[in-house]
Design a protein around this motif. Structure first.
Motif, PDB file in Angstrom:
ATOM      1  N   ALA A   1       0.813  -1.229   0.000  1.00  0.00           N
ATOM      2  CA  ALA A   1       0.000   0.000   0.000  1.00  0.00           C
ATOM      3  C   ALA A   1       0.840   1.270   0.000  1.00  0.00           C
ATOM      4  CB  ALA A   1      -0.938  -0.009   1.200  1.00  0.00           C
ATOM      5  N   ARG A   2       2.037   1.208   0.565  1.00  0.00           N
ATOM      6  CA  ARG A   2       2.834   2.448   0.635  1.00  0.00           C
ATOM      7  C   ARG A   2       4.329   2.114   0.653  1.00  0.00           C
ATOM      8  NH1 ARG A   2       1.631   3.081   6.909  1.00  0.00           N
ATOM      9  NH2 ARG A   2       3.569   2.142   7.661  1.00  0.00           N
ATOM     10  N   GLY A   3       5.152   3.157   0.741  1.00  0.00           N
ATOM     11  CA  GLY A   3       6.594   3.010   0.954  1.00  0.00           C
ATOM     12  C   GLY A   3       7.287   2.166  -0.110  1.00  0.00           C
ATOM     13  N   ILE A   4       8.188   1.328   0.370  1.00  0.00           N
ATOM     14  CA  ILE A   4       9.002   0.514  -0.537  1.00  0.00           C
ATOM     15  C   ILE A   4       8.113  -0.468  -1.314  1.00  0.00           C
ATOM     16  CG2 ILE A   4      10.821  -1.256  -0.580  1.00  0.00           C
ATOM     17  CD1 ILE A   4      12.145   0.218   1.789  1.00  0.00           C
ATOM     18  N   GLY A   5       7.082  -1.020  -0.647  1.00  0.00           N
ATOM     19  CA  GLY A   5       6.189  -1.977  -1.303  1.00  0.00           C
ATOM     20  C   GLY A   5       5.506  -1.363  -2.528  1.00  0.00           C
TER      21      GLY A   5
ATOM     22  N   LEU B   1      -1.000  -6.731  -2.072  1.00  0.00           N
ATOM     23  CA  LEU B   1      -1.621  -7.193  -0.824  1.00  0.00           C
ATOM     24  C   LEU B   1      -1.231  -6.272   0.328  1.00  0.00           C
ATOM     25  CD1 LEU B   1      -1.620 -10.871   0.410  1.00  0.00           C
ATOM     26  CD2 LEU B   1      -0.840  -9.053   1.921  1.00  0.00           C
ATOM     27  N   ASP B   2      -2.203  -5.983   1.196  1.00  0.00           N
ATOM     28  CA  ASP B   2      -1.882  -5.232   2.417  1.00  0.00           C
ATOM     29  C   ASP B   2      -2.999  -5.453   3.431  1.00  0.00           C
ATOM     30  OD1 ASP B   2      -0.869  -3.119   4.276  1.00  0.00           O
ATOM     31  OD2 ASP B   2       0.388  -2.602   2.556  1.00  0.00           O
ATOM     32  N   VAL B   3      -2.812  -4.955   4.649  1.00  0.00           N
ATOM     33  CA  VAL B   3      -3.825  -5.127   5.701  1.00  0.00           C
ATOM     34  C   VAL B   3      -5.113  -4.391   5.318  1.00  0.00           C
ATOM     35  CG1 VAL B   3      -2.295  -5.511   7.664  1.00  0.00           C
ATOM     36  CG2 VAL B   3      -2.781  -3.165   6.948  1.00  0.00           C
TER      37      VAL B   3
ATOM     38  N   LEU C   1      -5.430  -8.480   3.282  1.00  0.00           N
ATOM     39  CA  LEU C   1      -5.141  -9.624   4.149  1.00  0.00           C
ATOM     40  C   LEU C   1      -4.034  -9.252   5.128  1.00  0.00           C
ATOM     41  CD1 LEU C   1      -5.630 -12.765   4.517  1.00  0.00           C
ATOM     42  CD2 LEU C   1      -3.732 -13.097   2.931  1.00  0.00           C
ATOM     43  N   ASP C   2      -4.256  -9.627   6.390  1.00  0.00           N
ATOM     44  CA  ASP C   2      -3.182  -9.489   7.379  1.00  0.00           C
ATOM     45  C   ASP C   2      -2.333 -10.763   7.265  1.00  0.00           C
ATOM     46  OD1 ASP C   2      -1.592  -9.663   9.649  1.00  0.00           O
ATOM     47  OD2 ASP C   2      -3.091  -8.789  10.969  1.00  0.00           O
ATOM     48  N   VAL C   3      -1.073 -10.621   6.881  1.00  0.00           N
ATOM     49  CA  VAL C   3      -0.253 -11.817   6.619  1.00  0.00           C
ATOM     50  C   VAL C   3       0.008 -12.654   7.877  1.00  0.00           C
ATOM     51  CG1 VAL C   3       0.890 -10.983   4.516  1.00  0.00           C
ATOM     52  CG2 VAL C   3       1.928 -10.499   6.751  1.00  0.00           C
TER      53      VAL C   3
ATOM     54  N   LEU D   1       8.083 -10.667  -0.704  1.00  0.00           N
ATOM     55  CA  LEU D   1       7.662 -10.664   0.694  1.00  0.00           C
ATOM     56  C   LEU D   1       8.211  -9.397   1.358  1.00  0.00           C
ATOM     57  CD1 LEU D   1       8.513 -14.431   1.130  1.00  0.00           C
ATOM     58  CD2 LEU D   1       6.205 -13.445   0.959  1.00  0.00           C
ATOM     59  N   ASN D   2       7.431  -8.322   1.251  1.00  0.00           N
ATOM     60  CA  ASN D   2       7.912  -7.007   1.666  1.00  0.00           C
ATOM     61  C   ASN D   2       7.299  -6.517   2.977  1.00  0.00           C
ATOM     62  OD1 ASN D   2       8.787  -4.014   1.162  1.00  0.00           O
ATOM     63  ND2 ASN D   2       6.555  -3.943   1.281  1.00  0.00           N
ATOM     64  N   ALA D   3       6.096  -6.996   3.341  1.00  0.00           N
ATOM     65  CA  ALA D   3       5.421  -6.478   4.543  1.00  0.00           C
ATOM     66  C   ALA D   3       6.373  -6.573   5.726  1.00  0.00           C
ATOM     67  CB  ALA D   3       4.150  -7.272   4.817  1.00  0.00           C
TER      68      ALA D   3
ATOM     69  N   ASN E   1      14.853  -7.228  18.196  1.00  0.00           N
ATOM     70  CA  ASN E   1      13.728  -7.978  17.614  1.00  0.00           C
ATOM     71  C   ASN E   1      13.766  -7.906  16.088  1.00  0.00           C
ATOM     72  OD1 ASN E   1      13.196  -5.219  17.695  1.00  0.00           O
ATOM     73  ND2 ASN E   1      11.085  -5.417  18.439  1.00  0.00           N
ATOM     74  N   TYR E   2      13.947  -6.704  15.580  1.00  0.00           N
ATOM     75  CA  TYR E   2      13.958  -6.481  14.124  1.00  0.00           C
ATOM     76  C   TYR E   2      15.144  -7.217  13.474  1.00  0.00           C
ATOM     77  CZ  TYR E   2      13.734  -3.627   9.809  1.00  0.00           C
ATOM     78  OH  TYR E   2      13.632  -3.187   8.507  1.00  0.00           O
ATOM     79  N   ALA E   3      16.333  -7.096  14.109  1.00  0.00           N
ATOM     80  CA  ALA E   3      17.530  -7.753  13.554  1.00  0.00           C
ATOM     81  C   ALA E   3      17.373  -9.273  13.584  1.00  0.00           C
ATOM     82  CB  ALA E   3      18.771  -7.319  14.327  1.00  0.00           C
TER      83      ALA E   3
END
Ligand code: NAD
Length: 449
Positions: free
Chosen positions: A214-218, A235-237, A258-260, A285-287, A354-356
């Protein structure tokens, strides 16, 4: 999109001041559409091997002005160093030093690409020479000027320097599409893949899914893949439904809300694809989300969603797509999966345990997934963006953001389109020889390897 500092140092007084006190002066990077041909010429192909002759021959086929020596050239657009047969470190000087004397003739936005073989743990002298090429390349990238880049292709033993994956990667690295990729080495591990005739629409006839579109890099990925000729499923939420519909209208794409991370998301995706009679050739797979906190303050509320969106959902979606394949294909022949990692997943980052963890997980995941997809003629790879100008990075504290922007060899943030270009390359038939690679799109950010 130019940041305020860059605008200032490109003005006459700003340029003068920056030069006097030695401040960074980020160059304008050439991007898609800025160059007429596939490669900036003249191109000098150096090297004594048969591989060097093959590469020079291939470039002649692109209509490039190809030379085998610098001769009296006053400007050089691209340099390809074919080093596939180095056998001892003593070979390096002879093969590399002709470029030293020509460095000042490199045009703005010039490209240098090495083609060599990875060390294989058998012959100490040969491995030292092979490893030496990598050290040389990474340092040269730091010394490139005026938006120039230097990257390397590592061709596994047994794969020819003219294999589709090598030529396809060379095309990408020589083009303006790799504007924010520098100091990187890409391994071509097999002869798989094929060269695209249609350079304008390399993804024509292919269907691509982009999650988090929906936005940004995706959104940039969806636009770039569509410009390359792909039919898009975005696809996005459900919460991003309005932005998603707008993008779907713009690209004549199929939207899926869809919420992945939802229970059974993979099966619901498969059902939506079957309903519409769609078969995916490309899955991006960008989300992804961040919930930054120092580990001392980390809670399950911050940890769990990051792992769920950034990695667990990728495993669930690809499992469902591959399993559904057996009972009625929802994946096309030779599928390409491309996942979003991050330089934080390579080097780690304060406040991002967490992210790393999730993004390092992506790097290992694509490697294993590539092995699984091989029997289908498919492959999986990842892209690790560094500092990219998006809503996410716009929310960083101003000073941290300014420092982060300059901490790479190109002294600026990348654009979402730069990440999208790398993904478009990894989605193409030409990238069939790349397996489980993680390509950094970070301007050679000074973190990690
Ligand atoms: P963003 O927040 O602008 O966009 C992320 C998108 O993913 C949003 O549209 C969001 O709605 C969607 N999304 C989030 N959770 C979802 C879910 N459960 N189901 C479906 N969709 C969901 O982020 P961005 O900056 O565009 O980042 C895109 C990807 O690139 C992410 O994986 C991110 O980790 C990665 N990345 C970004 C940067 C950067 O500098 N921006 C750097 C490295 C990696």
């Amino acid at each position: 999109m130019t940041d305020a500092y860059t605008k200032f140092v490109r003005s006459a007084p700003g340029a003068l001041l920056a030069k006097r006190v030695g401040l960074p002066r980020p160059a304008r990077l050439p991007r898609r559409g800025d160059r007429p041909g596939p490669v900036l010429g003249p191109v000098v192909v150096l090297g004594e091997s048969e591989g060097a002759d093959q590469v020079a021959h291939e470039l002649l086929g692109w209509g490039a002005d190809v030379r085998r020596r610098f001769e009296e050239l006053r400007t050089v657009g691209s340099v390809i160093l074919v080093l596939d047969e180095v056998s001892t470190p003593a070979d390096l000087g002879r093969l590399l030093l002709p470029l030293a004397g020509a460095m000042r003739t490199l045009a703005p936005g010039a490209r240098v690409v090495t083609i060599s073989r990875p060390a294989r743990g058998e012959d100490p002298a040969q491995d030292a020479a092979r490893g030496g090429v990598e050290g040389f390349l990474r340092s040269l990238a730091h010394e490139m000027r005026a938006g120039g880049t230097a990257n390397g292709i590592l061709v596994t033993d047994g794969v020819g320097p003219d294999a589709p994956g090598v030529i396809g990667t060379l095309r990408f690295l020589l083009s303006a599409r790799s504007a924010f990729v520098t100091g990187q080495l890409v391994t071509v591990a097999s002869e798989a893949g094929s060269l695209t005739e249609d350079l304008e629409q390399p993804l024509a006839g292919r269907t691509a899914l982009v999650t988090g579109a929906a936005r940004g890099i995706g959104a940039a990925i969806a636009r770039t893949l569509a410009a390359d000729g792909a039919r898009l499923v975005v696809l996005d939420v459900p919460g991003a439904g309005t932005e998603l519909s707008r993008l779907a209208n713009e690209l004549h794409a199929v939207p899926i809300q869809l919420d992945v991370t939802a229970q059974g998301a993979g099966e619901r995706l498969v059902a939506s694809l079957r309903e519409r009679g769609l078969r995916l050739d490309v899955v991006v797979l960008n989300a992804g989300i961040t919930r930054d906190k120092l580990f001392a303050n980390m809670t399950a509320e911050r940890w769990d969603p990051v792992l769920a969106v950034n990695i667990a959902s990728q495993i669930a979606l690809t499992d469902a797509l591959i399993e559904a394949g057996a009972a009625g294909a929802v994946l096309g022949a030779q599928p390409r999966v491309v996942s979003l990692s991050s330089t934080s997943g390579i080097a780690g980052n304060r406040g991002q345990t967490n992210y790393a963890a999730s993004k390092a997980g992506v790097i290992a995941f694509v490697d294993a997934l590539a092995a699984r997809l091989e029997s289908l003629g498919g492959t999986a790879n990842a892209v690790a963006p560094g500092f990219i100008e998006t809503e996410m990075t716009a929310r960083m504290p101003a000073l941290t953001r300014e420092v982060a922007r300059r901490l790479n060899s190109l002294q600026q943030g990348g654009l979402p389109a730069d990440v999208a270009e790398a993904i478009a390359f990894l989605s193409s038939a030409e990238a069939g020889g790349l397996r489980g690679e993680t390509l950094r799109v970070c301007g050679q950010n000074m973190v990690g390897r």
